[in-house]
Each structure stands twice: as C-alpha cells, then as structure tokens.
Enzyme design. Structure first.
Site, short mmCIF file in Angstrom:
data_model
loop_
_atom_site.label_atom_id
_atom_site.label_comp_id
_atom_site.label_asym_id
_atom_site.label_seq_id
_atom_site.Cartn_x
_atom_site.Cartn_y
_atom_site.Cartn_z
N ASP A 114 0.86 -1.19 0.00
CA ASP A 114 0.00 0.00 0.00
C ASP A 114 0.90 1.25 0.00
O ASP A 114 1.89 1.30 0.76
CB ASP A 114 -0.87 -0.05 1.28
CG ASP A 114 -1.99 0.96 1.29
OD1 ASP A 114 -2.45 1.36 0.21
OD2 ASP A 114 -2.42 1.33 2.41
N ASN A 167 -10.21 -0.07 0.67
CA ASN A 167 -9.18 -0.19 1.71
C ASN A 167 -9.73 0.15 3.09
O ASN A 167 -10.37 1.19 3.27
CB ASN A 167 -8.05 0.79 1.45
CG ASN A 167 -7.31 0.53 0.16
OD1 ASN A 167 -7.64 -0.39 -0.57
ND2 ASN A 167 -6.30 1.33 -0.11
P1 13P Z 1 -8.65 4.03 6.50
O1 13P Z 1 -7.55 3.96 7.51
O2 13P Z 1 -9.34 5.32 6.52
O3 13P Z 1 -9.54 2.85 6.57
O4 13P Z 1 -7.93 3.97 5.05
C1 13P Z 1 -7.18 2.86 4.71
C2 13P Z 1 -6.48 3.11 3.43
O5 13P Z 1 -6.99 3.72 2.52
C3 13P Z 1 -5.14 2.52 3.27
O6 13P Z 1 -4.53 2.94 2.11
#
Ligand code: 13P
Length: 285
Positions: A85, A231
């Site tokens: 990510d 996500n």
């Molecule tokens: P949140 O922490 O708001 O759920 O977002 C997660 C995310 O987009 C990781 O890239």
C-alpha cells in the site's frame, strides 16, 4: 498456495459489482485475524502493508515469507493477495515485487502528472514481467495516514485517463473525496465525477482509499460506480484498541497477554467479516 494478483480478481469483481476488501496489517496478528475472516466468509482478500510501516514489520522479505507461511499453516483456501500500500518509490515497489508481493501500489500522487506517469510506468513494466498487479494514485486522499496529514484534492478525469492509458496499470485510486483516518462529519464522495471516470476507464476498476467511516449506502453506491477494491485500516485499529482498552480497564492488573491479544484479534475479525458482507465479496471465492 501462492498469492494471487489483482489481475485475477478485479475483472470479475467489477463485472459483478462487488469489491474485494484490502485490510492493512499493523502487526502479523492483523493478517491472521483477516485471513480467519476471509476463510469463514469464503471471500477473496487483500492483505496489505503500507510502505511506511514495512521496516517496523521486519522488511519486505519477512512480511512476504511470514504471510505465505500463515496462509499455508492456516490452510486458507480463498484467494489471497499480498499488496504493498502506498509504495513510496519505484525502488521500494521493485523490492516488494522481488520479495514475493503479488500486488503493489505506486503512490505518485504528490508528483506532477508527467512524473507520476513515468514512475508508475517503470513500476508497471517491472511488475508485469512477474505477473504482479499495479495500482496507481491520482489526486489527494485527505486525512492522516501513518502520521502524514493532507487535504482532499479531487482527481482530474483527463489526468486519470492518461495515467491509466499510458502506464497500463490494473486499477486506479482516484481521490474523490475520501479521507484516510477519521471523517469530520459526513463523507462527501463526488459520485458524478466517480461515474464519469469509471465509465471512461471501461474495465479498469477504481480503488477506494479511506474506506473506514463511510456510511454503508455510500459504499454500496461507490461499488455500483466502479470501485472493485476498498481499503480499510482505521476501523480495524479502532476495534482493536477499544476492546483492549476496555479489557485493561476491567482487569488493570492483568498481564495475560495471549488473552488480551485474542480479544483484539476477535474484534478485527468481526470488522473484516462485516466489511466483506457489505462489499459483497462473501461467498464469491
Ligand atoms: P482508512 O484507515 O481510513 O480505513 O484507510 C485505509 C487506506 O486507505 C489505506 O490505504
């Protein structure tokens, strides 16, 4: 069992209007709880490590090897993607590919469009040779993630089309009003823009960052308008900290670490199951 890439999961998800959840790990127990939920729900799942905490988790190789072993030992039968990510550089994305990740995101959203395209293309060329999927980002998802705070900058449709066409990425994180972390008030997703971008990207799906705290009806609409990956990180962390805090308040002298950690893992599993049901990925694997 080996990890699958998003190339294998996204087309079917977009076509059948459901989304596969990405759940970030904060320790390996996050991954374990998420895998447990995925197997129970018969859902494909994306286990992710955000680049900023890769070193804290022990590095790319340790993450890939540990997660792979976990999948084997837990006898997980559903498709599992190991995803990077917010890859911070081309080199970091290549490192993840070499370590055995099946998917990477290159985050060039803070760069000029030309630089974002050039770097994303380099990552995609490298990843494609090993059948690893690539996600690109454009615009700015607001909020705070890993200590970095930024404002929302809506993605420009023309820039989205160029980024996808010129790089050949498998999916696009187009910032459309979502926020990492906790929302102040009701989230305002730009559904008109979302529909326009999604329609023009044809089969390439959108990835929704900042999936925590978005009301269910907006999630359902975002999926209808082309999101095939969502996500989630903050809601799992909130669930974990809430139950662990309550446990420690109730038993302030307790040092039964396995019991404390199990309470936290069960809370994560519950959130992941709820999300899979909401995203429509349950019983699709
Ligand atoms: P949140 O922490 O708001 O759920 O977002 C997660 C995310 O987009 C990781 O890239």
């Amino acid at each position: 069992m080996t990890f699958v890439s998003l190339k294998e999961l996204m087309p079917e998800a977009k076509k059948n209007h459901y989304a596969v959840g990405q759940f970030n790990m904060n320790t390996f127990q996050w991954a374990e709880a998420t895998l447990r939920a995925a197997e129970k729900e018969k859902s494909s799942v994306i286990i992710a490590s955000t680049d900023r905490i890769v070193d804290y988790l022990g590095g790319f190789k340790l993450i890939a090897a540990t997660t792979k072993k976990m999948v084997e030992e837990m006898e997980i039968t559903v498709p599992v993607v190991l995803h990077l990510d917010h890859g911070l550089s081309v080199e970091r994305c290549k490192e993840a590919v070499d370590a055995g990740y099946s998917s990477v995101m290159y985050d060039g959203s803070k760069l000029s469009l030309e630089e974002n395209i050039a770097n994303t293309k380099e990552v995609a060329n490298y990843a494609n040779k090993q059948n690893v999927s690539v996600e690109a980002e454009i615009g700015s998802v607001g909020g705070t993630e890993d200590g970095i705070t930024s404002g929302i900058k809506y993605a420009d449709p023309k820039a989205c089309y160029r980024l996808v066409e010129e790089t050949g990425v498998d999916l696009l994180a187009a910032a459309l009003g979502s926020v990492h972390g906790v929302y102040q008030g009701e989230p305002k997703l730009a559904f008109d823009l979302m529909q326009e971008i999604s329609d023009n990207l044809n089969e390439v799906p959108l990835a929704l960052h900042g999936g925590s705290g978005i009301p269910s009806h907006q999630i359902v609409k975002a999926i209808e308008y082309g999101h095939a990956k969502i996500n989630v990180n903050t809601e799992c962390n909130q669930a974990w900290t809430q139950v662990v805090r309550e446990y420690l308040q109730q038993y302030p002298d307790s040092h039964k670490v396995p019991e404390i950690m199990t309470t936290g893992m069960d809370a994560i599993e519950k959130v992941v199951i709820e999300k899979m049901q909401l995203f429509g990925s349950s019983n699709k694997a």
